[in-house]
Design a protein around this motif. Structure first.
Motif, mmCIF file in Angstrom:
data_model
loop_
_atom_site.group_PDB
_atom_site.id
_atom_site.type_symbol
_atom_site.label_atom_id
_atom_site.label_comp_id
_atom_site.label_asym_id
_atom_site.label_seq_id
_atom_site.Cartn_x
_atom_site.Cartn_y
_atom_site.Cartn_z
ATOM 1 N N LEU A 220 0.822 -1.208 0.000
ATOM 2 C CA LEU A 220 0.000 0.000 0.000
ATOM 3 C C LEU A 220 0.859 1.262 0.000
ATOM 4 N N ASP A 221 1.937 1.261 0.753
ATOM 5 C CA ASP A 221 2.826 2.431 0.755
ATOM 6 C C ASP A 221 3.429 2.667 -0.626
ATOM 7 N N ASP A 222 3.888 1.590 -1.263
ATOM 8 C CA ASP A 222 4.453 1.713 -2.609
ATOM 9 C C ASP A 222 3.390 2.127 -3.619
ATOM 10 N N PHE A 223 2.211 1.528 -3.489
ATOM 11 C CA PHE A 223 1.138 1.834 -4.427
ATOM 12 C C PHE A 223 0.689 3.286 -4.292
ATOM 13 N N ALA A 224 0.622 3.804 -3.066
ATOM 14 C CA ALA A 224 0.206 5.192 -2.864
ATOM 15 C C ALA A 224 1.120 6.151 -3.611
ATOM 16 N N ARG A 230 0.459 8.156 -11.172
ATOM 17 C CA ARG A 230 -0.257 7.430 -12.234
ATOM 18 C C ARG A 230 -1.672 7.145 -11.751
ATOM 19 N N PRO A 231 -2.569 8.128 -11.790
ATOM 20 C CA PRO A 231 -3.902 7.975 -11.191
ATOM 21 C C PRO A 231 -4.807 6.966 -11.883
ATOM 22 N N GLU A 232 -4.386 6.409 -13.023
ATOM 23 C CA GLU A 232 -5.204 5.384 -13.672
ATOM 24 C C GLU A 232 -4.955 3.997 -13.075
ATOM 25 N N LEU A 233 -4.044 3.892 -12.126
ATOM 26 C CA LEU A 233 -3.795 2.614 -11.461
ATOM 27 C C LEU A 233 -4.930 2.272 -10.500
ATOM 28 N N HIS A 234 -5.263 0.980 -10.431
ATOM 29 C CA HIS A 234 -6.225 0.497 -9.443
ATOM 30 C C HIS A 234 -5.722 -0.837 -8.909
ATOM 31 N N LEU A 235 -5.811 -1.007 -7.594
ATOM 32 C CA LEU A 235 -5.300 -2.205 -6.942
ATOM 33 C C LEU A 235 -6.433 -2.968 -6.273
ATOM 34 N N TYR A 236 -6.486 -4.276 -6.527
ATOM 35 C CA TYR A 236 -7.493 -5.159 -5.925
ATOM 36 C C TYR A 236 -6.820 -6.155 -4.994
ATOM 37 N N PHE A 237 -7.374 -6.296 -3.797
ATOM 38 C CA PHE A 237 -6.945 -7.330 -2.859
ATOM 39 C C PHE A 237 -7.965 -8.462 -2.905
ATOM 40 N N GLN A 250 -5.255 1.896 6.843
ATOM 41 C CA GLN A 250 -4.118 2.426 6.088
ATOM 42 C C GLN A 250 -4.574 2.990 4.746
ATOM 43 N N ILE A 251 -5.525 2.316 4.100
ATOM 44 C CA ILE A 251 -6.069 2.808 2.834
ATOM 45 C C ILE A 251 -6.687 4.191 3.033
ATOM 46 N N THR A 252 -7.421 4.358 4.111
ATOM 47 C CA THR A 252 -8.046 5.655 4.405
ATOM 48 C C THR A 252 -6.985 6.713 4.703
ATOM 49 N N THR A 253 -6.011 6.366 5.502
ATOM 50 C CA THR A 253 -4.943 7.310 5.851
ATOM 51 C C THR A 253 -4.190 7.779 4.609
ATOM 52 N N LEU A 254 -3.982 6.864 3.668
ATOM 53 C CA LEU A 254 -3.246 7.200 2.446
ATOM 54 C C LEU A 254 -4.132 7.837 1.384
ATOM 55 N N GLY A 255 -5.433 7.946 1.649
ATOM 56 C CA GLY A 255 -6.347 8.544 0.681
ATOM 57 C C GLY A 255 -6.542 7.695 -0.559
ATOM 58 N N LEU A 256 -6.607 6.378 -0.377
ATOM 59 C CA LEU A 256 -6.688 5.457 -1.520
ATOM 60 C C LEU A 256 -8.065 4.810 -1.667
ATOM 61 N N GLU A 257 -9.073 5.398 -1.039
ATOM 62 C CA GLU A 257 -10.402 4.767 -1.070
ATOM 63 C C GLU A 257 -10.918 4.543 -2.488
ATOM 64 N N ASP A 258 -10.579 5.421 -3.419
ATOM 65 C CA ASP A 258 -11.052 5.282 -4.799
ATOM 66 C C ASP A 258 -10.103 4.470 -5.667
ATOM 67 N N ALA A 259 -8.955 4.090 -5.120
ATOM 68 C CA ALA A 259 -7.941 3.423 -5.933
ATOM 69 C C ALA A 259 -7.677 1.992 -5.503
ATOM 70 N N VAL A 260 -8.222 1.581 -4.363
ATOM 71 C CA VAL A 260 -7.995 0.237 -3.841
ATOM 72 C C VAL A 260 -9.336 -0.400 -3.513
ATOM 73 N N THR A 261 -9.531 -1.631 -3.965
ATOM 74 C CA THR A 261 -10.768 -2.367 -3.696
ATOM 75 C C THR A 261 -10.433 -3.692 -3.045
ATOM 76 N N MET A 262 -11.120 -3.979 -1.955
ATOM 77 C CA MET A 262 -10.962 -5.277 -1.299
ATOM 78 C C MET A 262 -12.107 -6.191 -1.728
ATOM 79 N N LEU A 263 -11.767 -7.251 -2.417
ATOM 80 C CA LEU A 263 -12.773 -8.206 -2.893
ATOM 81 C C LEU A 263 -13.042 -9.301 -1.873
ATOM 82 N N GLY A 264 -12.256 -9.342 -0.795
ATOM 83 C CA GLY A 264 -12.473 -10.346 0.236
ATOM 84 C C GLY A 264 -12.022 -11.728 -0.195
#
Length: 353
Positions: A220-224, A230-237, A250-264
């Motif tokens: 997440l730190d590297d991705f942020a 590169r705002p067109e990047l999107h990361l799925y867990f 951590q996603i919230t702290t880094l402001g990545l709510e729109d760029a990271v999705t947790m699929l469970g």
């Protein structure tokens, strides 16, 4: 037809996990004309829907009490050796495939056998350094290893440190990576799922249990930093685990709510993986990293840090994961059935067994 070699394989259980899946893949790929296998398990609950081939007989054994893992192995061996299976013949090879549990070691060392092999699934040096539980268990069971004749390690990284950590001299150790069942992967990847990633994005994914070893906090730190450039990047867990809540924070702290999705957790992750553009893994350490090879089978480019190369011979790592994600470009995916890879494993197993 030549007489088949008799193998005894000892594994704690067949719950969901990398060791369990790698064992099932190994059994499925061993030549049925050459090997007759007795598989000993210590739990009747089996997660996988598996039909064992005709050359495999499954035996269920009684597990030891939990507190036995906190006894020194020589004592456990003296207490339990007499309860090992006595098949009435001699095995060509007895295998402790688990390498963690006392039951598997005692029985593999006690049945009549010409050769005894222990499998090594992790970088024990890093496991001891990072995992308090493993360090404690190692303290009690480490004296078992000198009793085995040979060892098989799932990667060069595991093989490089094991002899020194186990204080072994002149014990052969063979690198035998885990088989990858690409036919099963392709069949499962064809399943319909209600998921379509945004085609305007560069969609990267990672798969695994959310634990410290997987280094998802590092990812997440590297991705942020990559996403900022590169705002067109999107990361799925794809996965779940004890660190999910902290990773969500951590996603919230880094402001990545729109760029990271947790699929469970997904019992079948392959249809999701097949829809991605690339795969990324930043584990602190691995035994091998089977999921990387599963991603390669699907045709996904994989991104790993340099230190994971030692556990995945043939996959090149990056010195800077942020830069690797920034420079990542979509390419046409070409599935790789990994015939060359599985053939290499077969050749090493034939030599070992």
């Amino acid at each position: 037809m030549a007489q088949r070699k008799k193998l005894a394989i000892f594994q704690k259980e067949l719950w969901v996990g990398g060791i369990q899946k790698s064992l099932l893949n190994l059994i499925a790929n061993l030549d049925r004309e050459k090997y007759e296998i007795d598989l000993y398990l210590y739990d009747k609950n089996i997660f996988y829907d598996v039909d064992f081939p005709e050359n495999v007989t499954v035996h269920f054994r009684k597990p030891y009490p939990y507190w036995f893992r906190f006894l020194y192995f020589p004592l456990v061996f003296r207490l339990k050796r007499g309860s090992a299976p006595a098949p009435g013949f001699r095995y060509d090879t007895a295998i402790d495939f688990n390498s963690y549990q006392n039951e598997c070691a005692v029985d593999a060392l006690s049945v009549p056998a010409d050769k005894r092999i222990c499998w090594v699934h992790t970088d024990v040096r890093k496991s001891k350094g990072y995992e308090k539980k493993f360090r404690l268990l190692w303290h009690f069971f480490k004296d078992k290893f000198h009793r085995f004749d040979e060892f098989a390690a799932v990667s060069g990284g595991c093989a490089a440190v094991f002899p020194e950590e186990a204080k072994l001299k002149d014990k052969p150790i063979t690198v035998v990576p885990n088989y990858i069942d690409t036919s099963e992967i392709y069949a499962k990847a064809a399943a319909e799922v209600d998921f379509v990633p945004d085609p305007t994005k560069i969609n990267l994914c990672t798969v695994g249990r959310m634990c410290y070893a997987k280094g998802y906090d590092l990812l997440l730190d590297d991705f942020a930093k990559a996403y900022a450039r590169r705002p067109e990047l999107h990361l799925y867990f794809i996965g779940d685990g004890e660190l999910r809540q902290s990773l969500t924070r951590q996603i919230t702290t880094l402001g990545l709510e729109d760029a990271v999705t947790m699929l469970g957790y997904q019992s079948n992750p392959f249809p999701y993986m097949a829809k991605m553009d690339g795969f990324v893994l930043t584990s602190r350490y691995e035994g091998q990293g089977m999921v990387l090879w599963e991603a390669k089978a699907l045709g996904l480019p994989v991104l790993i840090p340099k230190h994971l190369e030692a556990y995945n011979d043939g996959i090149c790592g990056h010195d800077d994961m942020t830069e690797a994600m920034v420079r990542f470009e979509k390419t046409e995916k070409t599935p790789d059935p990994l015939d060359w890879y599985n053939k290499m494993i077969t050749e090493r197993l034939e030599a070992l067994l």
